[in-house]
Design a protein around this motif. Structure first.
Motif, PDB file in Angstrom:
ATOM      1  N   ALA A   1       0.838  -1.200   0.000  1.00  0.00           N
ATOM      2  CA  ALA A   1       0.000   0.000   0.000  1.00  0.00           C
ATOM      3  C   ALA A   1       0.873   1.250   0.000  1.00  0.00           C
ATOM      4  O   ALA A   1       2.016   1.240   0.471  1.00  0.00           O
ATOM      5  CB  ALA A   1      -0.911  -0.002   1.223  1.00  0.00           C
ATOM      6  N   ALA A   2       0.351   2.339  -0.554  1.00  0.00           N
ATOM      7  CA  ALA A   2       1.095   3.598  -0.615  1.00  0.00           C
ATOM      8  C   ALA A   2       1.364   4.119   0.793  1.00  0.00           C
ATOM      9  O   ALA A   2       0.484   4.080   1.666  1.00  0.00           O
ATOM     10  CB  ALA A   2       0.306   4.628  -1.413  1.00  0.00           C
ATOM     11  N   GLU A   3       2.589   4.592   1.013  1.00  0.00           N
ATOM     12  CA  GLU A   3       2.943   5.152   2.314  1.00  0.00           C
ATOM     13  C   GLU A   3       2.430   6.585   2.416  1.00  0.00           C
ATOM     14  O   GLU A   3       2.604   7.373   1.477  1.00  0.00           O
ATOM     15  CB  GLU A   3       4.463   5.138   2.501  1.00  0.00           C
ATOM     16  N   PRO A   4       1.812   6.952   3.548  1.00  0.00           N
ATOM     17  CA  PRO A   4       1.263   8.316   3.682  1.00  0.00           C
ATOM     18  C   PRO A   4       2.290   9.413   3.442  1.00  0.00           C
ATOM     19  O   PRO A   4       1.975  10.436   2.843  1.00  0.00           O
ATOM     20  CB  PRO A   4       0.735   8.337   5.129  1.00  0.00           C
ATOM     21  N   GLU A   5       3.558   9.204   3.893  1.00  0.00           N
ATOM     22  CA  GLU A   5       4.548  10.266   3.704  1.00  0.00           C
ATOM     23  C   GLU A   5       4.878  10.473   2.229  1.00  0.00           C
ATOM     24  O   GLU A   5       5.121  11.597   1.787  1.00  0.00           O
ATOM     25  CB  GLU A   5       5.839   9.979   4.484  1.00  0.00           C
ATOM     26  N   THR A   6       4.842   9.374   1.452  1.00  0.00           N
ATOM     27  CA  THR A   6       5.076   9.501   0.013  1.00  0.00           C
ATOM     28  C   THR A   6       3.940  10.268  -0.653  1.00  0.00           C
ATOM     29  O   THR A   6       4.159  11.139  -1.501  1.00  0.00           O
ATOM     30  CB  THR A   6       5.221   8.112  -0.625  1.00  0.00           C
ATOM     31  N   VAL A   7       2.707   9.937  -0.268  1.00  0.00           N
ATOM     32  CA  VAL A   7       1.540  10.621  -0.826  1.00  0.00           C
ATOM     33  C   VAL A   7       1.556  12.095  -0.456  1.00  0.00           C
ATOM     34  O   VAL A   7       1.290  12.966  -1.292  1.00  0.00           O
ATOM     35  CB  VAL A   7       0.234   9.955  -0.326  1.00  0.00           C
ATOM     36  N   LEU A   8       1.907  12.404   0.795  1.00  0.00           N
ATOM     37  CA  LEU A   8       1.959  13.799   1.225  1.00  0.00           C
ATOM     38  C   LEU A   8       3.001  14.583   0.447  1.00  0.00           C
ATOM     39  O   LEU A   8       2.788  15.747   0.091  1.00  0.00           O
ATOM     40  CB  LEU A   8       2.251  13.872   2.724  1.00  0.00           C
ATOM     41  N   GLY A   9       4.143  13.961   0.175  1.00  0.00           N
ATOM     42  CA  GLY A   9       5.153  14.629  -0.639  1.00  0.00           C
ATOM     43  C   GLY A   9       4.620  14.982  -2.014  1.00  0.00           C
ATOM     44  O   GLY A   9       4.836  16.089  -2.520  1.00  0.00           O
ATOM     45  N   SER A  10       3.896  14.035  -2.618  1.00  0.00           N
ATOM     46  CA  SER A  10       3.305  14.283  -3.937  1.00  0.00           C
ATOM     47  C   SER A  10       2.254  15.383  -3.875  1.00  0.00           C
ATOM     48  O   SER A  10       2.209  16.269  -4.740  1.00  0.00           O
ATOM     49  CB  SER A  10       2.691  12.986  -4.464  1.00  0.00           C
ATOM     50  N   PHE A  11       1.400  15.348  -2.832  1.00  0.00           N
ATOM     51  CA  PHE A  11       0.364  16.377  -2.692  1.00  0.00           C
ATOM     52  C   PHE A  11       0.984  17.762  -2.493  1.00  0.00           C
ATOM     53  O   PHE A  11       0.525  18.754  -3.077  1.00  0.00           O
ATOM     54  CB  PHE A  11      -0.538  16.044  -1.507  1.00  0.00           C
ATOM     55  N   LEU A  12       2.009  17.853  -1.653  1.00  0.00           N
ATOM     56  CA  LEU A  12       2.630  19.147  -1.385  1.00  0.00           C
ATOM     57  C   LEU A  12       3.231  19.738  -2.652  1.00  0.00           C
ATOM     58  O   LEU A  12       3.099  20.941  -2.911  1.00  0.00           O
ATOM     59  CB  LEU A  12       3.709  18.993  -0.310  1.00  0.00           C
ATOM     60  N   ARG A  13       3.879  18.902  -3.452  1.00  0.00           N
ATOM     61  CA  ARG A  13       4.444  19.407  -4.709  1.00  0.00           C
ATOM     62  C   ARG A  13       3.333  19.847  -5.654  1.00  0.00           C
ATOM     63  O   ARG A  13       3.472  20.850  -6.364  1.00  0.00           O
ATOM     64  CB  ARG A  13       5.321  18.330  -5.349  1.00  0.00           C
TER      65      ARG A  13
END
Length: 492
Positions: free
Chosen positions: A356-368
Motif C-alpha cells: 500500500a502507498a505510504e502516507p509520507e510519500t503521498v503527502l510529498g506528492s500532494f505538497l508538490r
C-alpha cells in the motif's frame, strides 16, 4: 576528472574510495575518483529508480512499470533480476539489497548522491535569503545549480525516468529564477540580461523569466526593449495558449510605462514574490455512461457541499471489489468540482495490493502538486502532514483518497481546514475514522444493472434479447465492473 560532478565539500583521504552517484546528468557512479560501469540504458534506469527512492524498497512490479510502463516484455522480471545482479557486482557489498521481493539502495554516505547535495544547498540558500544574507544565498544556490551536468537522467529510458526528468528540470528552472531574482536585488542587471535572454528563448512560455528580463532591461536603461518583451510575451501567449499574461507581468508593464521610481532601484532583501497558488486538477476522467446510484450521488454531493461550514466533510465509501466505489467517487467528485475552486487532489492508495502507498510519500506528492518546492518538503510524516494542513488553510480543495487500506493510512492525508473535503473509498468500513459519513455500496439493482449493460451493448440488441441480457447481468452478480467487462466484450 572532467565532467564528474563534485560534491562541494573537501574529502579526506579515508573517504576517497566512497561510492558517489550522479543523476543530474547522465546516470553515473564512482568509487572515489574511479568511474564505475553502470551498464546498459535499461540497467541505468533501474539504478536511477532505486537511487531516487532514497533507500525505500521498490517491488519488482514497480520497477518493471518504471522501466517499461504498460507494455513490458515477457521476460521483464528476469531482466530486472539480471540488471540487479550485474549492479550488485559493480557496487560495494550491501549497497544494493533484496528485500520483500524487491530491491533498495542502502548504506550510502552523506553527500553520495548529487541530487541530495543539491537539495541541501538549495535549503541552505533559502535560509540565508530569509535571514537577509543575499551574498551567501547566491553563492550557495550557485553551488546547487553547478551540480547539473546537462539534462537530468540523460539517455535513461522508461516512463519513470521521463517523469523524473520533467520534475528535475522544473526544479532547476525554479532555482535559476530564484538566483536571477537575487541577482537583480543586488543590482547585477547588466550581467543578468544576457542569461535571461538565452533562458527566455529556450523557455518562451515561462512568464517569470520574462518578467525578470523586463526588469533587468529597464534597470539597464533599456525601457523600449523591456516593453517589447511584454508585447512579444502577450502575442506569444495569445497565439499558443489563447490567454493573457499573468497579472504580475501586466502590472510590471504599467509600472514601466509610468516610469515608477520604485523600479529603478533594487528592492530590499526579501522573500521571493509568491506565485499564484497552484490549483491541481488530478481527478481521473469520469465514465461517460455512468448509470444509476442516484441516491448515493445525491447523498454524497450534499455531504461534500457542506464542507464550507464544517472543518471538513469526509465520506468513506465502502464495498467489495468491483462494486463501483471508484467510479461513483470520481463521478461525485467531478459534480462537486465547482464547490472546490482551489483544486482537486487524487491518489490511488493501493490498499488492496501487496504494498500500500505510504502516507509520507503521498503527502510529498500532494505538497508538490500544491506548489511546494522540493527543497521545502520535510522528511518526516508528521512534519509533512503539518505542512500539508497549513498549505490547505484558506483554500477550498477536494481530496479523493481511492482504494484505502485502513483508517490509519488515511488520517495523515485528511485536510484539517474549513472548506476542504475528503472522499475516501475502501473495501473496509471505516468505523474508526472519526467524523466520517459512511456509505455502504452494494451491488446494483437488476434494473440499474440492465440499464448499464444496455448503454454499452446498445438498446436494439438488448431489446431483442432481454431475457438473455438479464441472465448475463445476473451471472455477473450485478457487479458494475463485471457487467462493464462482459458488455464491452459483446459490443466489440
Amino acid at each position: 576528472m572532467d565532467g564528474v560532478p563534485r560534491v562541494p565539500e573537501q574529502r579526506s583521504p579515508e573517504q576517497s574510495a566512497t561510492l558517489r552517484f550522479g543523476v543530474l546528468g547522465p546516470v553515473r557512479a564512482w568509487r572515489g575518483e574511479e568511474p564505475l560501469a553502470t551498464g546498459s540504458p535499461q540497467q541505468r534506469a533501474l539504478l536511477a529508480a532505486l537511487l531516487l527512492r532514497e533507500g525505500r524498497t521498490a517491488t519488482a512490479a514497480e520497477l518493471i512499470d518504471a522501466l517499461w510502463g504498460e507494455e513490458p516484455p515477457s521476460q521483464a522480471l528476469a531482466a530486472v533480476r539480471t540488471y540487479a545482479s550485474r549492479l550488485r557486482k559493480v557496487l560495494d557489498a550491501g549497497v544494493l539489497v533484496s528485500e520483500s521481493g524487491g530491491y533498495a539502495v542502502r548504506g550510502l554516505g552523506e553527500g553520495a548522491l548529487d541530487l541530495a547535495v543539491a537539495q541541501e544547498w538549495a535549503a541552505r540558500a533559502e535560509k540565508a535569503r530569509t535571514a537577509g544574507d543575499l551574498c551567501r544565498a547566491r553563492e550557495v544556490l550557485g553551488r546547487a545549480l553547478a551540480l547539473w551536468d546537462g539534462e537530468a537522467l540523460a539517455g535513461v529510458p522508461g516512463p519513470y525516468a521521463e517523469a523524473q526528468r520533467v520534475r528535475l528540470e522544473e526544479w532547476r528552472l525554479q532555482l535559476l529564477e530564484t538566483r536571477l531574482d537575487m541577482d537583480l536585488e543586488q543590482g547585477c542587471h547588466a550581467e543578468a540580461v544576457s542569461e535571461l535572454t538565452a533562458l527566455t528563448a529556450a523557455h518562451p512560455l515561462r512568464e517569470r523569466l520574462r518578467e525578470l528580463l523586463m526588469l533587468a532591461l529597464y534597470r539597464s536603461g533599456r525601457q523600449a526593449e523591456a516593453l517589447a518583451v511584454y508585447a512579444d510575451t502577450r502575442r506569444l501567449l495569445a497565439d499558443e495558449l489563447g490567454v493573457d499574461p499573468r497579472p504580475e507581468l501586466r502590472e510590471l508593464q504599467q509600472r514601466i510605462l509610468r516610469a515608477d521610481p520604485a523600479l529603478a532601484e533594487p528592492s530590499s532583501p526579501a522573500a521571493e514574490p509568491a506565485a499564484a497558488p497552484v490549483r491541481p486538477a488530478q481527478l481521473p476522467a469520469t465514465v461517460p455512461d455512468f448509470t444509476g446510484r442516484s441516491s448515493f450521488v445525491t447523498e454524497l454531493g450534499e455531504v461534500l457541499s457542506s464542507a464550507e461550514g464544517r472543518v471538513m466533510a469526509v465520506s468513506a465509501v465502502a464495498g467489495i471489489g468491483g462494486v463501483g466505489k471508484t467510479t461513483l467517487a470520481v463521478h461525485v467528485a467531478h459534480r462537486a468540482r465547482a464547490a472546490f475552486p482551489d483544486g482537486q487532489l487524487y491518489v490511488d492508495l493501493q490498499g488492496t495490493g501487496p504494498r500500500a502507498a505510504e502516507p509520507e510519500t503521498v503527502l510529498g506528492s500532494f505538497l508538490r502538486a500544491l506548489g511546494t518546492p522540493d527543497a521545502a518538503v520535510p522528511e518526516s510524516l508528521e512534519d509533512r502532514a503539518a505542512l500539508y494542513r497549513s498549505v490547505l488553510d484558506g483554500r477550498r480543495v477536494l481530496v479523493l483518497l481511492d482504494n484505502a487500506r485502513d483508517a490509519a493510512q488515511v488520517r495523515p492525508l485528511l485536510p484539517g481546514t474549513e472548506g476542504c473535503a475528503a472522499l475516501v473509498t475502501s473495501r473496509v468500513r471505516m468505523v474508526d475514522l472519526a467524523g466520517a459519513h459512511l456509505v455502504d455500496l452494494d451491488v446494483m439493482s437488476p434494473e440499474e444493472a440492465l440499464q448499464l449493460f444496455t448503454r454499452i451493448v446498445g438498446e436494439e440488441r438488448v431489446a431483442s434479447e432481454r431475457e438473455a441480457a438479464l441472465d448475463v447481468v445476473a451471472a455477473c452478480g450485478f457487479l458494475p465492473l463485471a457487467i462493464r467487462i462482459a458488455a464491452s466484450r459483446l459490443a466489440a
